[in-house]
Design a protein around this motif. Structure first.
Motif, PDB file in Angstrom:
ATOM      1  N   LEU A 121      85.116 -76.721  -6.891  1.00  0.00           N
ATOM      2  CA  LEU A 121      85.708 -76.068  -5.726  1.00  0.00           C
ATOM      3  C   LEU A 121      85.906 -74.579  -5.985  1.00  0.00           C
ATOM      4  CD1 LEU A 121      88.522 -78.694  -5.180  1.00  0.00           C
ATOM      5  CD2 LEU A 121      86.458 -78.482  -3.791  1.00  0.00           C
ATOM      6  N   LYS A 122      85.806 -73.800  -4.938  1.00  0.00           N
ATOM      7  CA  LYS A 122      86.145 -72.378  -5.013  1.00  0.00           C
ATOM      8  C   LYS A 122      87.598 -72.217  -4.598  1.00  0.00           C
ATOM      9  CE  LYS A 122      81.608 -70.587  -4.529  1.00  0.00           C
ATOM     10  NZ  LYS A 122      81.062 -69.357  -4.897  1.00  0.00           N
ATOM     11  N   VAL A 123      88.195 -71.108  -5.013  1.00  0.00           N
ATOM     12  CA  VAL A 123      89.586 -70.809  -4.672  1.00  0.00           C
ATOM     13  C   VAL A 123      89.632 -69.416  -4.054  1.00  0.00           C
ATOM     14  CG1 VAL A 123      91.937 -70.532  -5.535  1.00  0.00           C
ATOM     15  CG2 VAL A 123      90.428 -72.241  -6.574  1.00  0.00           C
ATOM     16  N   ASN A 124      90.029 -69.377  -2.780  1.00  0.00           N
ATOM     17  CA  ASN A 124      90.196 -68.123  -2.041  1.00  0.00           C
ATOM     18  C   ASN A 124      91.655 -68.037  -1.625  1.00  0.00           C
ATOM     19  OD1 ASN A 124      87.293 -67.639  -2.000  1.00  0.00           O
ATOM     20  ND2 ASN A 124      87.214 -69.309  -0.548  1.00  0.00           N
ATOM     21  N   VAL A 125      92.359 -67.056  -2.117  1.00  0.00           N
ATOM     22  CA  VAL A 125      93.805 -66.976  -1.884  1.00  0.00           C
ATOM     23  C   VAL A 125      94.132 -65.999  -0.766  1.00  0.00           C
ATOM     24  CG1 VAL A 125      94.392 -67.662  -4.240  1.00  0.00           C
ATOM     25  CG2 VAL A 125      94.092 -65.246  -3.706  1.00  0.00           C
ATOM     26  N   TRP A 126      95.286 -66.228  -0.145  1.00  0.00           N
ATOM     27  CA  TRP A 126      95.729 -65.381   0.968  1.00  0.00           C
ATOM     28  C   TRP A 126      97.167 -64.967   0.753  1.00  0.00           C
ATOM     29  CZ3 TRP A 126      99.884 -67.221   3.771  1.00  0.00           C
ATOM     30  CH2 TRP A 126     100.177 -68.593   3.638  1.00  0.00           C
ATOM     31  N   THR A 127      97.678 -64.120   1.512  1.00  0.00           N
ATOM     32  CA  THR A 127      97.200 -62.837   1.920  1.00  0.00           C
ATOM     33  C   THR A 127      97.669 -61.870   0.854  1.00  0.00           C
ATOM     34  OG1 THR A 127      97.323 -63.327   4.310  1.00  0.00           O
ATOM     35  CG2 THR A 127      97.400 -61.005   3.664  1.00  0.00           C
ATOM     36  N   VAL A 128      96.718 -61.236   0.198  1.00  0.00           N
ATOM     37  CA  VAL A 128      97.001 -60.383  -0.949  1.00  0.00           C
ATOM     38  C   VAL A 128      96.725 -58.937  -0.543  1.00  0.00           C
ATOM     39  CG1 VAL A 128      96.580 -60.029  -3.402  1.00  0.00           C
ATOM     40  CG2 VAL A 128      96.152 -62.276  -2.400  1.00  0.00           C
ATOM     41  N   ASP A 129      97.786 -58.159  -0.360  1.00  0.00           N
ATOM     42  CA  ASP A 129      97.635 -56.784   0.107  1.00  0.00           C
ATOM     43  C   ASP A 129      98.074 -55.724  -0.902  1.00  0.00           C
ATOM     44  OD1 ASP A 129      96.536 -57.561   2.522  1.00  0.00           O
ATOM     45  OD2 ASP A 129      98.440 -57.521   3.599  1.00  0.00           O
ATOM     46  N   GLU A 130      98.819 -56.106  -1.914  1.00  0.00           N
ATOM     47  CA  GLU A 130      99.314 -55.127  -2.891  1.00  0.00           C
ATOM     48  C   GLU A 130      98.376 -55.031  -4.084  1.00  0.00           C
ATOM     49  OE1 GLU A 130     101.817 -53.107  -2.289  1.00  0.00           O
ATOM     50  OE2 GLU A 130     102.001 -54.112  -0.334  1.00  0.00           O
ATOM     51  N   PRO A 131      98.053 -53.823  -4.518  1.00  0.00           N
ATOM     52  CA  PRO A 131      97.121 -53.649  -5.641  1.00  0.00           C
ATOM     53  C   PRO A 131      97.503 -54.423  -6.907  1.00  0.00           C
ATOM     54  CG  PRO A 131      97.465 -51.560  -4.554  1.00  0.00           C
ATOM     55  CD  PRO A 131      98.441 -52.530  -3.931  1.00  0.00           C
ATOM     56  N   ASP A 132      98.772 -54.432  -7.277  1.00  0.00           N
ATOM     57  CA  ASP A 132      99.177 -55.175  -8.477  1.00  0.00           C
ATOM     58  C   ASP A 132      98.916 -56.668  -8.313  1.00  0.00           C
ATOM     59  OD1 ASP A 132      99.931 -52.880  -9.808  1.00  0.00           O
ATOM     60  OD2 ASP A 132     102.076 -53.116  -9.378  1.00  0.00           O
ATOM     61  N   ASP A 133      99.168 -57.189  -7.127  1.00  0.00           N
ATOM     62  CA  ASP A 133      98.893 -58.610  -6.860  1.00  0.00           C
ATOM     63  C   ASP A 133      97.400 -58.881  -6.897  1.00  0.00           C
ATOM     64  OD1 ASP A 133     101.610 -59.202  -6.544  1.00  0.00           O
ATOM     65  OD2 ASP A 133     101.553 -58.828  -4.374  1.00  0.00           O
ATOM     66  N   MET A 134      96.605 -57.964  -6.365  1.00  0.00           N
ATOM     67  CA  MET A 134      95.147 -58.125  -6.386  1.00  0.00           C
ATOM     68  C   MET A 134      94.642 -58.188  -7.819  1.00  0.00           C
ATOM     69  SD  MET A 134      93.901 -55.544  -3.401  1.00  0.00           S
ATOM     70  CE  MET A 134      94.377 -55.757  -1.696  1.00  0.00           C
ATOM     71  N   ARG A 135      95.132 -57.292  -8.663  1.00  0.00           N
ATOM     72  CA  ARG A 135      94.718 -57.287 -10.074  1.00  0.00           C
ATOM     73  C   ARG A 135      95.041 -58.626 -10.726  1.00  0.00           C
ATOM     74  NH1 ARG A 135      97.139 -52.230  -9.682  1.00  0.00           N
ATOM     75  NH2 ARG A 135      95.635 -50.527  -9.675  1.00  0.00           N
ATOM     76  N   TRP A 136      96.260 -59.121 -10.465  1.00  0.00           N
ATOM     77  CA  TRP A 136      96.689 -60.395 -11.042  1.00  0.00           C
ATOM     78  C   TRP A 136      95.801 -61.541 -10.554  1.00  0.00           C
ATOM     79  CZ3 TRP A 136      99.171 -64.811  -8.872  1.00  0.00           C
ATOM     80  CH2 TRP A 136      99.619 -65.727  -9.831  1.00  0.00           C
ATOM     81  N   VAL A 137      95.475 -61.548  -9.256  1.00  0.00           N
ATOM     82  CA  VAL A 137      94.614 -62.587  -8.682  1.00  0.00           C
ATOM     83  C   VAL A 137      93.241 -62.564  -9.355  1.00  0.00           C
ATOM     84  CG1 VAL A 137      93.344 -63.232  -6.584  1.00  0.00           C
ATOM     85  CG2 VAL A 137      95.815 -62.796  -6.472  1.00  0.00           C
ATOM     86  N   TYR A 138      92.679 -61.383  -9.529  1.00  0.00           N
ATOM     87  CA  TYR A 138      91.379 -61.276 -10.198  1.00  0.00           C
ATOM     88  C   TYR A 138      91.469 -61.789 -11.639  1.00  0.00           C
ATOM     89  CZ  TYR A 138      89.445 -58.484  -6.352  1.00  0.00           C
ATOM     90  OH  TYR A 138      88.984 -58.053  -5.139  1.00  0.00           O
ATOM     91  N   GLU A 139      92.551 -61.471 -12.324  1.00  0.00           N
ATOM     92  CA  GLU A 139      92.728 -61.941 -13.701  1.00  0.00           C
ATOM     93  C   GLU A 139      92.794 -63.462 -13.771  1.00  0.00           C
ATOM     94  OE1 GLU A 139      96.273 -60.019 -15.100  1.00  0.00           O
ATOM     95  OE2 GLU A 139      95.329 -58.028 -15.124  1.00  0.00           O
ATOM     96  N   GLN A 140      93.313 -64.093 -12.736  1.00  0.00           N
ATOM     97  CA  GLN A 140      93.440 -65.546 -12.714  1.00  0.00           C
ATOM     98  C   GLN A 140      92.120 -66.248 -12.402  1.00  0.00           C
ATOM     99  OE1 GLN A 140      96.375 -66.714 -13.880  1.00  0.00           O
ATOM    100  NE2 GLN A 140      96.703 -64.514 -14.025  1.00  0.00           N
ATOM    101  N   GLY A 141      91.123 -65.487 -11.971  1.00  0.00           N
ATOM    102  CA  GLY A 141      89.798 -66.055 -11.733  1.00  0.00           C
ATOM    103  C   GLY A 141      89.541 -66.569 -10.334  1.00  0.00           C
ATOM    104  N   ALA A 142      90.375 -66.196  -9.366  1.00  0.00           N
ATOM    105  CA  ALA A 142      90.139 -66.630  -7.986  1.00  0.00           C
ATOM    106  C   ALA A 142      88.781 -66.119  -7.510  1.00  0.00           C
ATOM    107  CB  ALA A 142      91.245 -66.121  -7.068  1.00  0.00           C
TER     108      ALA A 142
END
Length: 157
Positions: A121-142
């Motif tokens: 399965l793929k994981v697409n997360v919502w709603t991520v608007d803050e740069p620090d949160d985006m960095r964290w999401v990318y680090e988690q492999g979403a």
């Protein structure tokens, strides 16, 4: 700032997307029993515009997604959810979903991305608007970020 802006109809959006390489994430917003006619019309529109391969359908109403699956077996289905589900990849597999679409604060805990990927399965997360949160999401492999700030998400990716 947006005074006089017109919200496009779905056919107008599909017409625009058709001439690009963009992908679509269409949320089916039904809070009651699924409307079989709605998903039939949606499936027909997507087929008419030849966008089946570039469209993901998601909804908080998973019955609506299963209704879509009956009229469009090749649909890519993403389960929208807010709370911290235990082993959501197992639930997703049990109903034939292709993706998880969790709220990012819940959907990236306890190795959920890794386990979802193992389940195919793929994981697409919502709603991520803050740069620090985006960095964290990318680090988690979403696999994807649903955001109101795609320019920043692309820059940070």
């Amino acid at each position: 700032k947006y005074a006089g802006a017109k919200i496009p109809t779905l056919p107008e959006v599909l017409d625009f997307v058709q001439g690009t390489s963009l992908r679509l994430n269409i949320e089916i917003k039904e809070e009651k029993l699924p409307d079989p006619e709605l998903v039939k019309q949606l499936a027909k529109l997507i087929r008419d515009f030849d966008l089946v391969e570039r469209t993901i359908y998601c909804s908080f109403n998973h019955y609506s997604l299963m209704g879509l699956r009956t009229v469009m077996p090749d649909a890519c289905i993403g389960l929208l959810y807010h709370g911290g589900l235990v082993k959501p990849w197992i639930y997703a597999q049990s109903i034939g979903a292709d993706c998880l679409h969790p709220f990012f604060r819940f959907g990236l805990i306890n190795g959920q991305v890794k386990n979802a990927h193992k389940a195919g399965l793929k994981v697409n997360v919502w709603t991520v608007d803050e740069p620090d949160d985006m960095r964290w999401v990318y680090e988690q492999g979403a696999d994807g970020i649903i955001t109101n700030k795609p320019d920043i998400a692309l820059q940070l990716r």
